[in-house]
Design a protein around this motif. Structure first.
Motif, PDB file in Angstrom:
ATOM      1  N   CYS A   1      53.938  60.336  29.834  1.00  0.00           N
ATOM      2  CA  CYS A   1      54.406  61.698  30.158  1.00  0.00           C
ATOM      3  C   CYS A   1      55.715  62.038  29.455  1.00  0.00           C
ATOM      4  N   GLY A   2      56.134  61.263  28.462  1.00  0.00           N
ATOM      5  CA  GLY A   2      57.385  61.554  27.741  1.00  0.00           C
ATOM      6  C   GLY A   2      58.600  61.531  28.651  1.00  0.00           C
ATOM      7  N   ALA A   3      58.537  60.713  29.710  1.00  0.00           N
ATOM      8  CA  ALA A   3      59.621  60.691  30.693  1.00  0.00           C
ATOM      9  C   ALA A   3      60.508  59.463  30.509  1.00  0.00           C
ATOM     10  N   ALA A   4      61.667  59.489  31.151  1.00  0.00           N
ATOM     11  CA  ALA A   4      62.528  58.307  31.212  1.00  0.00           C
ATOM     12  C   ALA A   4      61.989  57.380  32.301  1.00  0.00           C
ATOM     13  N   TYR A   5      62.553  56.171  32.358  1.00  0.00           N
ATOM     14  CA  TYR A   5      62.081  55.155  33.307  1.00  0.00           C
ATOM     15  C   TYR A   5      63.281  54.364  33.784  1.00  0.00           C
ATOM     16  N   LEU A   6      63.333  54.089  35.087  1.00  0.00           N
ATOM     17  CA  LEU A   6      64.437  53.267  35.614  1.00  0.00           C
ATOM     18  C   LEU A   6      63.887  52.167  36.510  1.00  0.00           C
ATOM     19  N   ASP A   7      64.267  50.920  36.177  1.00  0.00           N
ATOM     20  CA  ASP A   7      63.860  49.751  36.959  1.00  0.00           C
ATOM     21  C   ASP A   7      65.053  49.354  37.838  1.00  0.00           C
ATOM     22  N   THR A   8      65.055  49.798  39.098  1.00  0.00           N
ATOM     23  CA  THR A   8      66.219  49.523  39.954  1.00  0.00           C
ATOM     24  C   THR A   8      66.279  48.056  40.377  1.00  0.00           C
ATOM     25  N   GLY A   9      65.123  47.379  40.411  1.00  0.00           N
ATOM     26  CA  GLY A   9      65.104  45.950  40.738  1.00  0.00           C
ATOM     27  C   GLY A   9      65.896  45.157  39.706  1.00  0.00           C
ATOM     28  N   ALA A  10      65.814  45.573  38.437  1.00  0.00           N
ATOM     29  CA  ALA A  10      66.552  44.883  37.368  1.00  0.00           C
ATOM     30  C   ALA A  10      68.053  44.983  37.618  1.00  0.00           C
ATOM     31  N   MET A  11      68.492  46.098  38.215  1.00  0.00           N
ATOM     32  CA  MET A  11      69.928  46.266  38.487  1.00  0.00           C
ATOM     33  C   MET A  11      70.375  45.272  39.569  1.00  0.00           C
ATOM     34  N   TYR A  12      69.577  45.136  40.647  1.00  0.00           N
ATOM     35  CA  TYR A  12      69.907  44.145  41.690  1.00  0.00           C
ATOM     36  C   TYR A  12      69.863  42.732  41.104  1.00  0.00           C
ATOM     37  N   ARG A  13      68.911  42.494  40.222  1.00  0.00           N
ATOM     38  CA  ARG A  13      68.799  41.167  39.597  1.00  0.00           C
ATOM     39  C   ARG A  13      70.029  40.863  38.721  1.00  0.00           C
ATOM     40  N   ALA A  14      70.494  41.857  37.967  1.00  0.00           N
ATOM     41  CA  ALA A  14      71.635  41.620  37.071  1.00  0.00           C
ATOM     42  C   ALA A  14      72.901  41.311  37.883  1.00  0.00           C
ATOM     43  N   LEU A  15      73.088  42.007  38.998  1.00  0.00           N
ATOM     44  CA  LEU A  15      74.258  41.708  39.848  1.00  0.00           C
ATOM     45  C   LEU A  15      74.136  40.306  40.431  1.00  0.00           C
ATOM     46  N   THR A  16      72.907  39.922  40.781  1.00  0.00           N
ATOM     47  CA  THR A  16      72.675  38.577  41.327  1.00  0.00           C
ATOM     48  C   THR A  16      73.009  37.523  40.273  1.00  0.00           C
ATOM     49  N   LEU A  17      72.651  37.804  39.020  1.00  0.00           N
ATOM     50  CA  LEU A  17      72.988  36.875  37.941  1.00  0.00           C
ATOM     51  C   LEU A  17      74.507  36.734  37.823  1.00  0.00           C
TER      52      LEU A  17
END
Ligand code: DC
Length: 234
Positions: free
Chosen positions: A30-46
């Motif tokens: 659909c020519g839209a943007a995409y956001l993976d919020t789980g990746a954000m929680y994972r990066a903080l956990t790292l």
């Protein structure tokens, strides 16, 4: 032919439902943007793990909050980059250490508040430039984007989700031993759905889609039908 998406599609549900794959494909179609919020929680956990602090230690909150300022989340569905202090942390955030610790870090209310605010800014920016965005997580329809014109909650039985997670792990070169994956799926479900702040649950107005018997292509076709029917693409 699919047109361009307008507004936010909220994609929630536990892991192993095919949520990431279909969310990215929907955004790309659909020519839209995409956001993976789980990746954000994972990066903080790292960031917490790298600091040597245990994920359950009260000090983890400070480390995670300090790391929010270092976090960059890309919104391109074909190459969604996640960076911590400029470093690309994919695929390290998908590894077993982060997966084992992420539920504890994502249960901390101050960490959730900081990430929700950041996610809302990213969504506002992406809708201003792209018109539409597909956002995946656990609390998108209920907390992050409660006004989203389409909210989908993907489910599947524990066994099917564990089998999918195991196959994904093996493809990425990790063990993916069936018994261990099923135990981890159960453990994370329990932690994610019983935490006090924003526990995992379907928003009252979300459309619940059971994917046990559906392929990724089936789910994508259903989502494309929904965005068309609701007049969200043109
Ligand atoms: O989708 P995932 O498996 O990459 O998510 C990792 C963890 O982050 C998951 O155990 C729950 C948490 N999470 C959350 O609490 N809220 C979100 N919006 C997304 C993920």
């Amino acid at each position: 032919m699919t047109g361009r998406l307008h507004g936010v599609v909220a994609m929630d549900g536990p892991s192993g439902t095919g949520k990431s794959t279909v969310s990215r494909r929907l955004a790309a179609a659909c020519g839209a943007a995409y956001l993976d919020t789980g990746a954000m929680y994972r990066a903080l956990t790292l960031a917490v793990l790298r600091s040597g602090v245990e994920a359950n230690d009260p000090k983890a909150e400070h480390v995670a909050l300090a790391a929010v300022a270092l976090l960059e989340s890309g919104t391109d569905p074909d190459a969604p980059e996640i960076r911590l202090d400029g470093e690309d942390v994919e695929p390290e955030i998908r590894g077993p250490e982060v997966t084992a610790a992420v539920s504890a870090v994502s249960a901390v209310p101050a960490v959730r508040a900081a990430l929700v605010e950041r996610q809302q800014q990213l969504i506002a920016g992406a809708t201003a430039t792209h018109g539409g965005i597909v956002v995946e997580g656990r609390d998108i329809g209920s907390v992050v984007a409660p006004d989203a014109p389409l909210k989908v909650y993907l489910t599947a039985s524990e066994e099917v989700r564990a089998a999918r997670r195991g196959a994904q792990d093996r493809k990425a070169g990790r063990t993916g031993e069936p018994g261990a994956v099923l135990a981890d799926v159960r453990r994370r479900d329990r932690l994610d759905s019983t935490r006090r702040t924003s526990p995992l649950h379907a928003a009252a107005d979300a459309l619940v889609l059971d994917t046990d018997e559906l392929t990724v292509d089936d789910v994508l076709a259903e989502l494309l039908r929904l965005v068309q029917d609701r007049g969200l693409v043109s």
